[in-house]
Design a protein around this motif. Structure first.
Motif, mmCIF file in Angstrom:
data_model
loop_
_atom_site.group_PDB
_atom_site.id
_atom_site.type_symbol
_atom_site.label_atom_id
_atom_site.label_comp_id
_atom_site.label_asym_id
_atom_site.label_seq_id
_atom_site.Cartn_x
_atom_site.Cartn_y
_atom_site.Cartn_z
ATOM 1 N N THR A 163 1.875 12.309 -0.373
ATOM 2 C CA THR A 163 2.472 11.630 -1.517
ATOM 3 C C THR A 163 3.781 10.988 -1.115
ATOM 4 O OG1 THR A 163 1.642 13.490 -2.817
ATOM 5 C CG2 THR A 163 3.030 11.934 -3.950
ATOM 6 N N GLY A 164 4.014 9.795 -1.637
ATOM 7 C CA GLY A 164 5.260 9.094 -1.350
ATOM 8 C C GLY A 164 6.446 9.726 -2.044
ATOM 9 N N ARG A 165 7.611 9.388 -1.581
ATOM 10 C CA ARG A 165 8.865 9.872 -2.150
ATOM 11 C C ARG A 165 9.497 8.797 -3.028
ATOM 12 N NH1 ARG A 165 7.627 14.730 -1.609
ATOM 13 N NH2 ARG A 165 7.761 15.675 0.434
ATOM 14 N N TYR A 166 10.614 9.129 -3.626
ATOM 15 C CA TYR A 166 11.313 8.228 -4.529
ATOM 16 C C TYR A 166 11.654 6.905 -3.843
ATOM 17 C CZ TYR A 166 14.762 6.514 -7.829
ATOM 18 O OH TYR A 166 15.448 5.743 -8.715
ATOM 19 N N GLU A 167 12.011 6.966 -2.578
ATOM 20 C CA GLU A 167 12.370 5.752 -1.838
ATOM 21 C C GLU A 167 11.199 4.762 -1.827
ATOM 22 O OE1 GLU A 167 12.735 8.899 -0.411
ATOM 23 O OE2 GLU A 167 14.850 8.998 -0.968
ATOM 24 N N GLU A 168 9.986 5.302 -1.784
ATOM 25 C CA GLU A 168 8.815 4.428 -1.805
ATOM 26 C C GLU A 168 8.731 3.678 -3.131
ATOM 27 O OE1 GLU A 168 4.327 4.873 -0.400
ATOM 28 O OE2 GLU A 168 4.770 6.129 -2.145
ATOM 29 N N VAL A 169 9.018 4.364 -4.217
ATOM 30 C CA VAL A 169 9.004 3.725 -5.535
ATOM 31 C C VAL A 169 10.064 2.634 -5.593
ATOM 32 C CG1 VAL A 169 9.359 4.072 -8.007
ATOM 33 C CG2 VAL A 169 8.138 5.792 -6.663
ATOM 34 N N GLU A 170 11.258 2.936 -5.090
ATOM 35 C CA GLU A 170 12.324 1.940 -5.097
ATOM 36 C C GLU A 170 11.970 0.713 -4.248
ATOM 37 O OE1 GLU A 170 15.755 4.315 -3.893
ATOM 38 O OE2 GLU A 170 16.557 3.948 -5.899
ATOM 39 N N ARG A 171 11.198 0.909 -3.205
ATOM 40 C CA ARG A 171 10.790 -0.196 -2.333
ATOM 41 C C ARG A 171 9.612 -0.959 -2.934
ATOM 42 N NH1 ARG A 171 6.747 -0.445 1.230
ATOM 43 N NH2 ARG A 171 6.415 1.802 1.195
ATOM 44 N N LEU A 172 8.623 -0.229 -3.450
ATOM 45 C CA LEU A 172 7.404 -0.876 -3.901
ATOM 46 C C LEU A 172 7.508 -1.546 -5.270
ATOM 47 C CD1 LEU A 172 4.564 1.535 -2.722
ATOM 48 C CD2 LEU A 172 5.092 -0.744 -1.877
ATOM 49 N N CYS A 173 8.239 -0.959 -6.189
ATOM 50 C CA CYS A 173 8.277 -1.535 -7.536
ATOM 51 C C CYS A 173 8.787 -2.977 -7.517
ATOM 52 C CB CYS A 173 9.087 -0.676 -8.491
ATOM 53 S SG CYS A 173 8.867 -1.225 -10.204
ATOM 54 N N THR A 196 0.835 -1.190 0.000
ATOM 55 C CA THR A 196 0.000 0.000 0.000
ATOM 56 C C THR A 196 0.877 1.250 0.000
ATOM 57 O OG1 THR A 196 -1.666 -1.191 1.242
ATOM 58 C CG2 THR A 196 -1.853 1.189 1.201
ATOM 59 N N THR A 197 0.579 2.188 -0.880
ATOM 60 C CA THR A 197 1.366 3.418 -0.976
ATOM 61 C C THR A 197 1.000 4.392 0.140
ATOM 62 O OG1 THR A 197 -0.212 4.560 -2.378
ATOM 63 C CG2 THR A 197 1.453 3.203 -3.490
ATOM 64 N N LEU A 198 1.877 5.342 0.380
ATOM 65 C CA LEU A 198 1.606 6.398 1.351
ATOM 66 C C LEU A 198 0.346 7.165 0.949
ATOM 67 C CD1 LEU A 198 2.387 8.056 3.836
ATOM 68 C CD2 LEU A 198 3.851 9.416 2.346
ATOM 69 N N ALA A 199 0.165 7.399 -0.335
ATOM 70 C CA ALA A 199 -1.032 8.103 -0.809
ATOM 71 C C ALA A 199 -2.291 7.332 -0.425
ATOM 72 C CB ALA A 199 -0.963 8.300 -2.319
ATOM 73 N N GLU A 200 -2.284 6.037 -0.632
ATOM 74 C CA GLU A 200 -3.448 5.230 -0.272
ATOM 75 C C GLU A 200 -3.659 5.211 1.240
ATOM 76 O OE1 GLU A 200 -3.528 1.854 -3.713
ATOM 77 O OE2 GLU A 200 -1.820 1.855 -2.339
ATOM 78 N N GLN A 201 -2.581 5.093 1.988
ATOM 79 C CA GLN A 201 -2.679 5.055 3.446
ATOM 80 C C GLN A 201 -3.230 6.356 4.007
ATOM 81 O OE1 GLN A 201 1.232 4.138 4.880
ATOM 82 N NE2 GLN A 201 1.330 2.220 3.744
ATOM 83 N N SER A 202 -2.896 7.487 3.369
ATOM 84 C CA SER A 202 -3.317 8.800 3.867
ATOM 85 C C SER A 202 -4.594 9.303 3.177
ATOM 86 C CB SER A 202 -2.196 9.822 3.664
ATOM 87 O OG SER A 202 -2.020 10.095 2.288
ATOM 88 N N HIS A 203 -5.271 8.426 2.449
ATOM 89 C CA HIS A 203 -6.469 8.805 1.688
ATOM 90 C C HIS A 203 -6.144 9.947 0.717
ATOM 91 C CE1 HIS A 203 -8.844 6.110 4.106
ATOM 92 N NE2 HIS A 203 -8.235 6.605 5.174
ATOM 93 N N PHE A 204 -4.969 9.856 0.099
ATOM 94 C CA PHE A 204 -4.494 10.759 -0.945
ATOM 95 C C PHE A 204 -4.281 12.187 -0.466
ATOM 96 C CE2 PHE A 204 -6.453 7.081 -2.806
ATOM 97 C CZ PHE A 204 -5.462 6.654 -3.670
#
Length: 77
Positions: free
Chosen positions: A45-55, A34-42
Motif C-alpha cells: 500500500t502506498g503512503r501519504y506521499e504517494e497521495v500528495e504526488r498522484l492527486c 499507477t499506484t504502488l498497490a497496482e504495481q505490486s498487485h495489491f
C-alpha cells in the motif's frame, strides 16, 4: 477491479492514445499515474506521499473529474 471500470479505463487510454497519436506516449504517461498497490498487485500500500504526488497528477490529467483538497488532519498531524 470491476470489469466495467477496467473497460472504461481501457477506452479512456485508447482515446488518449488516438488524440496524442502514440500508444507508447499514453502508456508512459499512465505508468506515472499507477499506484504502488497496482504495481505490486495489491500486496503493498502506498503512503501519504504517494497521495500528495498522484492527486495533482490525476487532476492535471482529468481536470473535470478529479479535484484535490484537504478535508481533515489526523491526530498525528
Amino acid at each position: 477491479m470491476n470489469h466495467q471500470f477496467k473497460l472504461a479505463g481501457i477506452l479512456a487510454l485508447l482515446g488518449l492514445a488516438l488524440t496524442t497519436g502514440s500508444i507508447a506516449q499514453a502508456a508512459a504517461a499512465d505508468a506515472k499515474l499507477t499506484t504502488l498497490a497496482e504495481q505490486s498487485h495489491f500486496v503493498r500500500t502506498g503512503r501519504y506521499e504517494e497521495v500528495e504526488r498522484l492527486c495533482p497528477a490525476f487532476a492535471a490529467r482529468w481536470p473535470q473529474q478529479v479535484h484535490c483538497f484537504r478535508f481533515g488532519t489526523t491526530p498525528e498531524g
